[in-house]
Design a protein around this motif. Structure first.
Motif, PDB file in Angstrom:
ATOM      1  N   GLU A   1       0.820  -1.204   0.000  1.00 30.68           N
ATOM      2  CA  GLU A   1       0.000   0.000   0.000  1.00 30.68           C
ATOM      3  C   GLU A   1       0.863   1.267   0.000  1.00 30.68           C
ATOM      4  N   ASN A   2       2.017   1.232   0.669  1.00 30.29           N
ATOM      5  CA  ASN A   2       2.862   2.425   0.689  1.00 30.29           C
ATOM      6  C   ASN A   2       3.513   2.699  -0.661  1.00 30.29           C
ATOM      7  N   VAL A   3       3.592   1.705  -1.534  1.00 25.45           N
ATOM      8  CA  VAL A   3       4.029   1.938  -2.921  1.00 25.45           C
ATOM      9  C   VAL A   3       2.854   2.399  -3.773  1.00 25.45           C
ATOM     10  N   ARG A   4       1.710   1.784  -3.563  1.00 30.33           N
ATOM     11  CA  ARG A   4       0.526   2.173  -4.329  1.00 30.33           C
ATOM     12  C   ARG A   4       0.201   3.651  -4.145  1.00 30.33           C
ATOM     13  N   ARG A   5       0.449   4.162  -2.939  1.00 30.89           N
ATOM     14  CA  ARG A   5       0.145   5.568  -2.659  1.00 30.89           C
ATOM     15  C   ARG A   5       1.090   6.525  -3.383  1.00 30.89           C
ATOM     16  N   MET A   6       2.123   6.005  -4.020  1.00 28.52           N
ATOM     17  CA  MET A   6       3.039   6.851  -4.782  1.00 28.52           C
ATOM     18  C   MET A   6       2.486   7.142  -6.185  1.00 28.52           C
ATOM     19  N   GLY A   7       1.194   7.045  -6.353  1.00 28.65           N
ATOM     20  CA  GLY A   7       0.574   7.319  -7.646  1.00 28.65           C
ATOM     21  C   GLY A   7       0.778   6.211  -8.657  1.00 28.65           C
ATOM     22  N   ALA A   8       0.823   4.964  -8.191  1.00 28.92           N
ATOM     23  CA  ALA A   8       1.122   3.838  -9.066  1.00 28.92           C
ATOM     24  C   ALA A   8       0.098   3.693 -10.195  1.00 28.92           C
ATOM     25  N   GLU A   9       0.623   3.493 -11.390  1.00 27.50           N
ATOM     26  CA  GLU A   9      -0.207   3.247 -12.567  1.00 27.50           C
ATOM     27  C   GLU A   9       0.384   2.073 -13.344  1.00 27.50           C
ATOM     28  N   TRP A  10      -0.494   1.185 -13.790  1.00 19.82           N
ATOM     29  CA  TRP A  10      -0.069  -0.027 -14.484  1.00 19.82           C
ATOM     30  C   TRP A  10      -0.571  -0.034 -15.926  1.00 19.82           C
ATOM     31  N   THR A  11       0.187  -0.697 -16.792  1.00 21.78           N
ATOM     32  CA  THR A  11      -0.296  -0.965 -18.142  1.00 21.78           C
ATOM     33  C   THR A  11       0.353  -2.237 -18.662  1.00 21.78           C
ATOM     34  N   ILE A  12      -0.348  -2.936 -19.526  1.00 20.49           N
ATOM     35  CA  ILE A  12       0.178  -4.116 -20.209  1.00 20.49           C
ATOM     36  C   ILE A  12       0.433  -3.718 -21.659  1.00 20.49           C
ATOM     37  N   LEU A  13       1.660  -3.883 -22.118  1.00 19.39           N
ATOM     38  CA  LEU A  13       1.978  -3.560 -23.509  1.00 19.39           C
ATOM     39  C   LEU A  13       1.534  -4.712 -24.406  1.00 19.39           C
ATOM     40  N   HIS A  14       0.220  -4.816 -24.558  1.00 22.62           N
ATOM     41  CA  HIS A  14      -0.387  -5.891 -25.340  1.00 22.62           C
ATOM     42  C   HIS A  14      -0.560  -5.408 -26.780  1.00 22.62           C
ATOM     43  N   PRO A  15      -0.155  -6.192 -27.762  1.00 18.72           N
ATOM     44  CA  PRO A  15      -0.185  -5.705 -29.150  1.00 18.72           C
ATOM     45  C   PRO A  15      -1.584  -5.402 -29.677  1.00 18.72           C
ATOM     46  N   PHE A  16      -2.609  -6.031 -29.108  1.00 17.53           N
ATOM     47  CA  PHE A  16      -3.970  -5.819 -29.584  1.00 17.53           C
ATOM     48  C   PHE A  16      -4.833  -5.037 -28.601  1.00 17.53           C
ATOM     49  N   ASP A  17      -4.586  -5.207 -27.299  1.00 18.57           N
ATOM     50  CA  ASP A  17      -5.459  -4.604 -26.292  1.00 18.57           C
ATOM     51  C   ASP A  17      -5.038  -3.199 -25.880  1.00 18.57           C
ATOM     52  N   HIS A  18      -3.767  -2.844 -26.082  1.00 21.96           N
ATOM     53  CA  HIS A  18      -3.290  -1.513 -25.726  1.00 21.96           C
ATOM     54  C   HIS A  18      -3.375  -0.626 -26.970  1.00 21.96           C
ATOM     55  N   PRO A  19      -4.200   0.419 -26.950  1.00 23.25           N
ATOM     56  CA  PRO A  19      -4.426   1.213 -28.170  1.00 23.25           C
ATOM     57  C   PRO A  19      -3.148   1.754 -28.806  1.00 23.25           C
ATOM     58  N   ALA A  20      -2.224   2.254 -27.992  1.00 21.76           N
ATOM     59  CA  ALA A  20      -1.001   2.827 -28.551  1.00 21.76           C
ATOM     60  C   ALA A  20      -0.139   1.753 -29.209  1.00 21.76           C
ATOM     61  N   CYS A  21      -0.086   0.553 -28.618  1.00 20.78           N
ATOM     62  CA  CYS A  21       0.671  -0.547 -29.215  1.00 20.78           C
ATOM     63  C   CYS A  21       0.036  -0.999 -30.522  1.00 20.78           C
ATOM     64  N   PHE A  22      -1.287  -1.064 -30.551  1.00 19.41           N
ATOM     65  CA  PHE A  22      -1.992  -1.491 -31.759  1.00 19.41           C
ATOM     66  C   PHE A  22      -1.822  -0.469 -32.881  1.00 19.41           C
ATOM     67  N   ALA A  23      -1.780   0.805 -32.520  1.00 19.54           N
ATOM     68  CA  ALA A  23      -1.631   1.858 -33.523  1.00 19.54           C
ATOM     69  C   ALA A  23      -0.209   1.931 -34.074  1.00 19.54           C
ATOM     70  N   ASP A  24       0.757   1.467 -33.286  1.00 16.64           N
ATOM     71  CA  ASP A  24       2.161   1.486 -33.696  1.00 16.64           C
ATOM     72  C   ASP A  24       2.479   0.122 -34.299  1.00 16.64           C
ATOM     73  N   LYS A  25       2.314  -0.035 -35.613  1.00 19.10           N
ATOM     74  CA  LYS A  25       2.420  -1.349 -36.248  1.00 19.10           C
ATOM     75  C   LYS A  25       3.800  -1.991 -36.076  1.00 19.10           C
ATOM     76  N   PRO A  26       4.911  -1.236 -36.194  1.00 19.29           N
ATOM     77  CA  PRO A  26       6.214  -1.878 -35.937  1.00 19.29           C
ATOM     78  C   PRO A  26       6.337  -2.416 -34.508  1.00 19.29           C
ATOM     79  N   LEU A  27       5.809  -1.670 -33.524  1.00 20.97           N
ATOM     80  CA  LEU A  27       5.852  -2.147 -32.150  1.00 20.97           C
ATOM     81  C   LEU A  27       4.941  -3.354 -31.978  1.00 20.97           C
ATOM     82  N   MET A  28       3.755  -3.325 -32.578  1.00 18.08           N
ATOM     83  CA  MET A  28       2.849  -4.457 -32.484  1.00 18.08           C
ATOM     84  C   MET A  28       3.516  -5.721 -33.030  1.00 18.08           C
ATOM     85  N   GLU A  29       4.153  -5.610 -34.197  1.00 16.69           N
ATOM     86  CA  GLU A  29       4.829  -6.768 -34.779  1.00 16.69           C
ATOM     87  C   GLU A  29       5.999  -7.214 -33.906  1.00 16.69           C
TER      88      GLU A  29
END
Length: 333
Positions: free
Chosen positions: A288-316
């Motif tokens: 909890e003391n780490v979570r309170r540091m404004g923790a934000e998570w993301t999964i760099l998924h080639p299809f589910d993450h919009p920015a990864c899907f939009a970046d075709k070289p990264l998606m591949e």
């Protein structure tokens, strides 16, 4: 501070015994992917992460004649990554090491194994795994990597990198054999998670900032064996009941909705028809003391993450580099 965990399928196959990248047209450990293709894809993904620290699961092999940390540092130098210093813990016999690759201008990181609450992870733990009232000896095939990490601004953290035992019935010769192996592997996987949880609780009791990250080969609602054993290993590690708990938003999503869409960090092709299965296996769990540091998570998924899907070289690159995708967390220490 940006941290990531990334399971790289057969990373070790990309290096020779001197730690140099093959970078040629021979096949890698990944199906229909050459060593040069996987190397280039991994360079793209690591650069896109641009993390201060990456927990590399299934990292380059290390033993008396092979330096996995040096191999990983050579990879970082090849692609000009700022995360360029590697630390390894207890080496294992599986050709799949756990290493932490980090930016030494931002973080300091040292292997710092503990015995708080439970034995050191390269040792053994006795636990009754069945109903015979006799304790079995539990060992980690891949001992977790325990790190003392300090940010340049002074915040100190305890990091544990984890690769828990797979539940897959490798080597099964029949359906009955597969069931027997699956149940035995499930018992061992849960025992490893109980061992890990004991260490975590000791750190939480001490008020440490805890981050536990890696591949658990498990998750809430992932398979039918959870009904048999009543809980997943991930739930054990997160914490149950009224005690101090760790938090991971993707685990929380999976726990709160057993049906419908769920986050995924891995994508496997299944025999015999080659259809794909997606699963949530990789986590970054925090106190909890780490979570309170404004923790934000993301999964760099080639299809589910919009920015990864939009970046075709990264998606591949994500699809070519591994059958797992990075989980990234940012905090403000």
């Amino acid at each position: 501070m940006k941290l990531a965990t990334y399971n790289v399928e057969w990373f070790s196959n990309l290096f020779d015994d001197d730690g140099r990248l093959y970078d040629d047209d021979r096949w890698s450990g990944r199906r229909d992917v050459t060593r040069a293709q996987q190397t280039a894809a991994l360079g793209h993904v690591f650069a896109a992460m641009d993390a201060d620290g990456i927990m590399v699961i299934e990292g380059p092999d290390a033993h008396a004649r092979r330096d996995g940390a040096a191999a990983l540092e050579g990879f970082a130098a090849r692609f000009g990554l700022r995360a360029r210093k590697a630390v390894i813990g207890f080496v294992n016999q599986t050709q799949q090491e756990i290493l932490f690759l980090y930016d030494p201008d931002v973080l300091t990181a040292t292997h710092d194994p503990q015995t708080l609450g439970a034995p050191q992870f390269d040792g053994t733990l006795e636990m009754d795994l069945d109903t015979d009232a006799e304790a079995e000896v539990i060992r980690w095939s891949k001992p977790p990597l325990e790190l003392a990490v300090t940010h340049k601004d002074g915040a100190a953290f305890r990091l544990i990198g984890v690769h828990a035992k797979s539940k897959a019935p490798h080597g099964a010769k029949s359906d009955a054999d597969a069931l027997r192996i699956s149940i035995a592997n499930r018992r061992k996987q849960l025992a490893q998670c109980i061992w890990l949880r004991r260490r975590i609780e000791a750190h939480l009791d001490a008020g440490d900032r805890m981050i536990v990250m890696g591949d658990f080969n498990d998750g809430p609602g992932l398979d039918e064996f959870e009904k048999l054993f009543g809980r997943s290993g991930v739930e054990i590690v997160l914490g149950e009941g009224a005690g101090a708990q760790l938090f991971d938003p993707h685990a929380q999503m999976a726990l709160s909705r057993r049906l419908g869409a769920a986050p995924a960090t891995a994508r496997f092709k299944l025999p015999p028809h080659g259809r794909y299965l997606s699963a949530l296996l990789d986590y970054i769990m925090v106190s909890e003391n780490v979570r309170r540091m404004g923790a934000e998570w993301t999964i760099l998924h080639p299809f589910d993450h919009p920015a990864c899907f939009a970046d075709k070289p990264l998606m591949e690159a994500l699809l070519t580099a591994s059958d797992h995708f990075p989980v990234v967390m940012t905090i403000d220490p």
